[in-house]
Design a protein around this motif. Structure first.
Motif, PDB file in Angstrom:
ATOM      1  N   MET A   1      30.118  23.019   9.832  1.00 18.52           N
ATOM      2  CA  MET A   1      30.391  23.391  10.847  1.00 18.52           C
ATOM      3  C   MET A   1      29.835  23.430  12.701  1.00 18.52           C
ATOM      4  N   ALA A   2      30.527  22.325  13.487  1.00 18.34           N
ATOM      5  CA  ALA A   2      30.398  21.588  14.987  1.00 18.34           C
ATOM      6  C   ALA A   2      29.683  22.247  15.543  1.00 18.34           C
ATOM      7  N   GLN A   3      28.895  21.428  15.240  1.00 17.80           N
ATOM      8  CA  GLN A   3      27.749  22.348  16.846  1.00 17.80           C
ATOM      9  C   GLN A   3      26.987  21.908  18.146  1.00 17.80           C
ATOM     10  N   ASN A   4      27.148  23.025  19.431  1.00 17.94           N
ATOM     11  CA  ASN A   4      27.058  22.474  20.347  1.00 17.94           C
ATOM     12  C   ASN A   4      25.165  21.666  20.281  1.00 17.94           C
ATOM     13  N   LEU A   5      24.809  21.468  21.392  1.00 21.73           N
ATOM     14  CA  LEU A   5      23.797  20.285  22.463  1.00 21.73           C
ATOM     15  C   LEU A   5      22.511  21.747  21.803  1.00 21.73           C
ATOM     16  N   THR A   6      22.159  22.595  22.565  1.00 25.25           N
ATOM     17  CA  THR A   6      21.990  23.350  22.705  1.00 25.25           C
ATOM     18  C   THR A   6      21.269  23.762  20.748  1.00 25.25           C
ATOM     19  N   HIS A   7      22.072  24.266  20.045  1.00 28.13           N
ATOM     20  CA  HIS A   7      21.680  25.174  19.097  1.00 28.13           C
ATOM     21  C   HIS A   7      21.307  23.956  18.328  1.00 28.13           C
ATOM     22  N   LYS A   8      22.340  22.156  18.135  1.00 23.97           N
ATOM     23  CA  LYS A   8      20.692  21.422  17.240  1.00 23.97           C
ATOM     24  C   LYS A   8      19.917  21.230  17.494  1.00 23.97           C
ATOM     25  N   ILE A   9      19.352  21.068  19.049  1.00 28.29           N
ATOM     26  CA  ILE A   9      17.716  20.971  18.708  1.00 28.29           C
ATOM     27  C   ILE A   9      17.133  22.610  18.429  1.00 28.29           C
ATOM     28  N   LEU A  10      17.823  23.664  18.871  1.00 32.38           N
ATOM     29  CA  LEU A  10      16.756  25.150  18.214  1.00 32.38           C
ATOM     30  C   LEU A  10      16.784  24.289  16.967  1.00 32.38           C
ATOM     31  N   ALA A  11      18.219  24.677  16.378  1.00 29.94           N
ATOM     32  CA  ALA A  11      17.793  24.879  14.613  1.00 29.94           C
ATOM     33  C   ALA A  11      16.882  24.254  13.646  1.00 29.94           C
ATOM     34  N   ALA A  12      16.733  22.253  14.989  1.00 35.66           N
ATOM     35  CA  ALA A  12      15.750  21.405  14.850  1.00 35.66           C
ATOM     36  C   ALA A  12      13.868  22.206  14.737  1.00 35.66           C
ATOM     37  N   HIS A  13      14.642  23.081  15.837  1.00 32.65           N
ATOM     38  CA  HIS A  13      12.752  23.424  15.856  1.00 32.65           C
ATOM     39  C   HIS A  13      12.977  24.693  15.146  1.00 32.65           C
ATOM     40  N   LEU A  14      13.247  25.913  15.031  1.00 36.32           N
ATOM     41  CA  LEU A  14      13.374  27.403  13.999  1.00 36.32           C
ATOM     42  C   LEU A  14      11.996  26.995  12.883  1.00 36.32           C
ATOM     43  N   VAL A  15      10.923  28.194  14.207  1.00 37.77           N
ATOM     44  CA  VAL A  15      10.244  28.503  12.362  1.00 37.77           C
ATOM     45  C   VAL A  15      10.536  28.808  11.398  1.00 37.77           C
ATOM     46  N   ASP A  16      10.108  28.480  10.354  1.00 38.08           N
ATOM     47  CA  ASP A  16      10.607  30.088   9.041  1.00 38.08           C
ATOM     48  C   ASP A  16      11.092  30.985   9.236  1.00 38.08           C
TER      49      ASP A  16
ATOM     50  N   THR B   1      28.775  19.531  29.537  1.00 36.10           N
ATOM     51  CA  THR B   1      29.307  18.575  29.284  1.00 36.10           C
ATOM     52  C   THR B   1      30.713  18.301  29.762  1.00 36.10           C
ATOM     53  N   GLY B   2      31.756  17.714  28.807  1.00 36.59           N
ATOM     54  CA  GLY B   2      32.790  17.003  29.840  1.00 36.59           C
ATOM     55  C   GLY B   2      32.685  15.337  31.076  1.00 36.59           C
TER      56      GLY B   2
ATOM     57  N   GLY C   1      11.015   2.508  31.038  1.00 35.22           N
ATOM     58  CA  GLY C   1       9.772   1.678  30.042  1.00 35.22           C
ATOM     59  C   GLY C   1       9.554   1.262  29.162  1.00 35.22           C
ATOM     60  N   ARG C   2      10.837   2.884  28.882  1.00 32.55           N
ATOM     61  CA  ARG C   2      10.537   3.484  27.131  1.00 32.55           C
ATOM     62  C   ARG C   2      11.280   3.855  26.545  1.00 32.55           C
ATOM     63  N   ALA C   3      12.593   2.505  26.509  1.00 30.15           N
ATOM     64  CA  ALA C   3      13.382   2.401  25.168  1.00 30.15           C
ATOM     65  C   ALA C   3      13.458   3.315  24.055  1.00 30.15           C
ATOM     66  N   GLU C   4      11.700   2.845  23.714  1.00 29.69           N
ATOM     67  CA  GLU C   4      11.308   3.578  22.747  1.00 29.69           C
ATOM     68  C   GLU C   4      12.257   5.043  21.777  1.00 29.69           C
ATOM     69  N   ASP C   5      11.275   5.423  23.381  1.00 26.41           N
ATOM     70  CA  ASP C   5      11.872   7.143  23.550  1.00 26.41           C
ATOM     71  C   ASP C   5      13.166   7.934  23.238  1.00 26.41           C
ATOM     72  N   TYR C   6      14.178   6.950  23.301  1.00 25.13           N
ATOM     73  CA  TYR C   6      15.864   6.939  23.288  1.00 25.13           C
ATOM     74  C   TYR C   6      16.384   7.432  22.405  1.00 25.13           C
ATOM     75  N   VAL C   7      16.776   8.383  21.950  1.00 25.70           N
ATOM     76  CA  VAL C   7      17.552   8.788  20.433  1.00 25.70           C
ATOM     77  C   VAL C   7      18.860   9.306  21.643  1.00 25.70           C
ATOM     78  N   GLU C   8      19.967   8.913  20.352  1.00 21.46           N
ATOM     79  CA  GLU C   8      21.272   9.967  21.674  1.00 21.46           C
ATOM     80  C   GLU C   8      21.173  11.651  20.774  1.00 21.46           C
ATOM     81  N   TRP C   9      21.153  11.895  22.021  1.00 27.19           N
ATOM     82  CA  TRP C   9      21.457  13.936  20.961  1.00 27.19           C
ATOM     83  C   TRP C   9      22.771  14.428  21.970  1.00 27.19           C
ATOM     84  N   VAL C  10      23.932  14.157  21.120  1.00 26.02           N
ATOM     85  CA  VAL C  10      24.843  15.198  21.824  1.00 26.02           C
ATOM     86  C   VAL C  10      25.709  16.242  20.875  1.00 26.02           C
ATOM     87  N   ALA C  11      26.402  17.062  21.357  1.00 27.32           N
ATOM     88  CA  ALA C  11      27.344  17.892  21.193  1.00 27.32           C
ATOM     89  C   ALA C  11      28.567  16.996  20.023  1.00 27.32           C
TER      90      ALA C  11
END
Ligand code: MIC
Ligand code: SF4
Length: 647
Positions: free
Chosen positions: A1-16, A197-198, A240-250
């Protein structure tokens, strides 16, 4: 299911065992990063020490010193020394006084897309400008996150803020968030995360986004965030932190609980009038109002681009002789960038006073306006008395407006201002200040933690009694801020590591007799209850606004509704947050009303009847989880966690 960005980041951090479920249900999150500032940090580290761990368990923890940087006696420097040594001992990065303001520094140096951050400061959501879930919390919650415990919140509703068009003329990012505040009020964001968004999003740089996420705190929101997209990449490269970039979008087609649309091209310069950030009007309506002071900076608008645009506006001009201009840069990096481009000179020549890179006037550390003065500030809060001058009138605006009124000595219609300065681009490679942070050694076990006399040991609190017999010691109105509960200012804030001393100031500006009254109450372990209106405890994350009352013997707060962080702080220190089932009962209860609260009968989410002597039965409900109730019964979170860890 298509996820918004909030849910994506939260889902990646949910504890058991935890799921995103429905709004309102409890979720437990793994926290990657923490930050503290000095005024809340000393307690947070004392609390962390009380947990008995050898090192922080987070990916990164940073201790900033930006609030109490004045050194007018031993207190603040002693706190700094404690913070420096405790950081080295337990594996925390230390940012010395003068390096900059925590949120600006964190954005520039440490924030990372897709990560979670909690900070003991309500404007921690600033880092959401870089696509992370960043939340303000009490110091004790931060201490527990450093100890590796999960962070529990009620799942917020996710509000989509759909931006179209592009800012025009003198309108800036500040006006986007002021527009939202005018529309939604300081309660409008409670229980919500704002996800931007938008197509309008692409037009905003990370510092502009951070101004918006910063002031999402004024909406009462849990946090706000923008996607980590090309703008985020450009910002990180510049830092000077290009290595910290990761794309995170809805995901394409993601859904939201609510949607708000804003056409950026329709916005005009706005100002929040005294004494609430939601009393928003167009600047043009204030034309003619004389201004005695203008203050630019704070964690909201102190970026390189903010100050560069001001420097460009002031170049070759002079301030009105009746208006002071104070400039607090966000970081030494910002100062270095301005200096490198010869942009300090126009500020100095125009007559501006350049302050240290710290919170300064925003929290009443110097820079107070004249009596009844009108002060135009680029900050996020204009609560009564916060500037240090009780009858000053503080307006919140963008840096462009604050600079223009400083030149003219008064407000005027932006239509007559001519062409606005071009919005400054980020420099390709900004000069680094990384070497100014003190990074901890791999093993800090032999580092001595130095405690000066201002560092007072923690107090042990007793369990909640089964029946509370006490009286209402104070009845307050709606929208009571933590500044009402515990005022800021140099003298009081210097006592943040000394609870008995700072407690003398609880409610001092609301009712000078409160402390006396509660100290003289002879009600046993519970010496009083506070009766509040709507949105009680909004504003700062300062846990001292719960800890001080607890020290004085407050054991319950009964309100129509509560602000999120303050509610959590009450739970953390074992104060019962009760909600009037029938808000009309607020009018029946009075200061001095004697109450019998059957605390032992309280069930999570249930209701109980309080006997209000001479008034009759009053029904109260609670929105506590079973864990929260157990924490309160144990006398607070520290007692609860220590008992749990011993088993
Ligand atoms: C504030 O802006 O009110 C503060 C001072 O930064 C507070 C934290 C504090 O009181 O130490 C906040 O916003 O959380
Ligand atoms: Fe500092 Fe003001 Fe920001 Fe609070 S709101 S962190 S006092 S600059």
């Amino acid at each position: 299911m298509a996820q918004n960005l909030t849910h994506k980041i939260l889902a990646a951090h949910l504890v058991d065992g935890s799921s995103l479920g429905t709004p309102g249900s409890e979720i437990a999150l793994r926290i990657d990063q923490t930050l503290t500032q000095d005024a809340t940090g000393t307690m947070a580290y004392l609390q962390f020490e009380a947990l008995g761990l050898d090192r922080v368990q987070t990916e990164l923890s940073v201790s900033y010193v930006d609030h109490n940087t004045l050194q007018m006696g031993f207190r603040n420097p002693d706190d700094h020394q404690f913070l420096r040594t405790v950081a080295k001992r337990y594996g925390i990065v230390y940012s010395p006084p003068g390096t900059g303001i925590c949120h600006q520094l964190h954005l520039e140096n440490f924030a990372k897309p897709g990560k979670t951050l909690i900070g003991s400061d309500s404007h921690t959501p600033t880092a959401g400008g870089l696509g992370m879930i960043a939340m303000g919390a009490g110091g004790l919650s931060v201490a527990l996150a450093m100890a590796g415990e999960s962070y529990r919140i009620a799942m917020p509703k996710v509000v989509q803020v759909q931006l179209t068009g592009r800012l025009q003329g003198w309108a800036t990012a500040k006006d986007i968030i002021l527009h939202l505040l005018g529309m939604l009020t300081v309660k409008g964001g409670v229980g919500r995360i704002f996800e931007y968004t938008g197509p309008g999003v692409e037009t905003l740089t990370v510092p502009e986004r951070a101004t918006i996420t910063n002031m999402g705190a004024e909406l009462g929101a849990t946090t706000s965030l923008f996607p980590a997209d090309r703008q985020a990449e450009a910002f990180l490269m510049s830092m000077g932190r290009a290595e910290d970039y990761v794309e995170w979008v809805a995901d394409e087609g993601a859904t939201y609980d609510e949607t708000i649309e804003i056409d950026l091209s329709t916005l005009e310069p706005l100002a929040a009038q005294p004494h609430m950030p939601d009393r928003v009007v167009p600047v043009r309506e204030l034309a003619g109002l004389k201004v005695s002071q203008s203050a630019i900076g704070s964690c909201t608008n102190s970026s390189y681009a903010d100050l560069k645009s001001v420097a460009l506006m002031l170049a070759g001009k002079q301030l009105s002789e009746t208006t002071d201009l104070l400039v607090s840069p966000g970081s030494k990096q910002v100062m270095k960038m301005l200096a490198r481009e010869n942009l300090m000179e126009p500020l100095l020549d125009a007559g501006a006073r350049i302050l240290e890179a710290s919170c300064g006037p925003c929290i009443g550390m110097g820079g107070s306006p004249i009596s009844k003065g009108v002060s135009v500030r680029t900050f996020n809060r204009n609560f009564e008395g916060r500037s240090g001058t009780q009858d000053a009138q503080v307006y919140l605006t963008s840096p462009l407006v604050a600079a223009q009124v400083a030149l003219d000595g008064q407000f005027s219609d932006p239509a007559g201002w001519g062409a606005p300065p071009q919005f400054p681009e980020l420099p390709g490679a900004a000069p680094s200040i990384r070497h100014l942070f003190v990074f901890p050694p791999e093993d800090g076990s032999d580092v001595e933690v130095i405690r000066g006399p201002n560092i007072v040991p923690l107090e042990n609190f007793q369990n909640l009694p089964g029946t509370i017999e006490t009286r209402i010691q104070l009845k307050t109105g709606d929208d009571i801020t933590t500044d009402h509960i515990l005022p800021a200012g140099a003298q009081i804030t210097a006592l943040r590591s000394n609870i008995p001393a700072i407690s003398e100031y609880i409610f001092s500006r609301v009712d000078a007799d409160f402390v006396n009254r509660i100290k003289n109450a002879d009600d046993g372990p519970c010496r009083g209850v506070i009766l509040g209106g709507d949105n009680y405890g909004q504003g700062s994350s300062r846990e001292h606004a719960a800890l001080g009352p607890r020290h004085l013997g407050v054991c319950a707060v009964i309100t129509k509704s509560l602000a999120r962080i303050h509610r959590a702080n009450l739970v953390n220190f074992g104060i019962l947050p009760l909600i009037l089932k029938n808000p009309a009962d607020y009018d029946r209860l009075e200061q001095g009303s004697q109450l019998t609260i059957p605390a032992a009968s309280i069930q999570p989410g249930g209701s109980v009847t309080i006997d209000a002597h001479g008034v009759g039965p009053v029904e109260v409900i609670n929105d506590l989880t079973a864990t929260e109730l157990a924490i309160i019964q144990a006398g607070g979170l520290l007692n609860y966690v220590r008992a749990k860890r011993e088993h």
